[in-house]
Design a protein around this motif. Structure first.
Motif: not given
Length: 137
Positions: A114-119, A126-137, A10-12
Motif C-alpha cells: 500500500d505504500q508503493m507509488q508509481g507502477d 521459480a520459487q518466490a516473488f518480489t514486488v518493487v515500485p518503479q517510476a511511471a512511464n 488512497k493508493l498511489a
C-alpha cells in the motif's frame, strides 16, 4: 465543529505490472490475490497469514469482513506479462494492501504494497516473488 475524514489512504499506484519468469512457480501457473483491507481489524486478521492460509480461508474472511476486505484474483502462467491499470482498483481508501502468491514451494509468499507509488512491478520467479515500485512511464 468536528469533521469526519475518511480512514485510510488512497493508493498511489499508476498500475500493477506482473512478469512471470519462464520457470515461474516451478513451471506452473501462479494464482495471485491483490487484497484491499479497509480497517485495522481486517488488517490484523490477514497480515500474519501465509499465502497458503490466505487461499484456504479467503472466502470465509470475505464473509467475516464484507465491508472491509476485497480482493482481485489473477492467474498468471510462466512467461506471461500483464498490466492492471490503477482504475482496476478504484479510488477507495485502504488501511493496507497486500499481494499473496500461491506458490508450490513453502514460504509466506505475501508482500504489503500500500505504500508503493508509481507502477508496482510483481516479478514471479521459480520459487518466490518480489514486488518493487518503479517510476511511471
Amino acid at each position: 465543529m468536528d469533521f469526519v475524514s475518511p480512514k485510510g489512504n488512497k493508493l498511489a499506484w499508476s498500475g500493477i505490472s506482473i512478469r512471470a519468469a519462464s520457470d515461474a512457480n516451478l513451471n506452473s501457473p501462479v494464482a495471485l490475490d491483490i487484497v484491499m483491507l479497509k480497517d485495522e481489524a481486517s488488517l490484523n486478521m490477514v497480515s500474519g497469514l501465509s499465502a497458503a492460509k490466505w487461499f484456504a480461508t479467503r472466502a470465509e474472511l470475505a464473509k467475516t469482513f464484507p465491508q472491509s476486505l476485497t480482493y482481485r484474483s489473477i492467474e498468471v502462467t510462466p512467461g506471461q506479462t500483464l498490466r492492471l491499470p490503477a482504475s482496476e482498483f478504484g479510488s477507495v481508501r485502504v488501511t493496507a494492501a497486500m499481494i499473496f502468491a500461491d506458490y508450490l514451494t513453502p514460504g509466506e509468499h505475501r508482500v504489503r504494497v500500500d505504500q508503493m507509488q508509481g507502477d508496482v512491478l510483481v516479478q514471479l520467479g521459480a520459487q518466490a516473488f518480489t514486488v518493487v515500485p518503479q517510476a511511471a512511464n
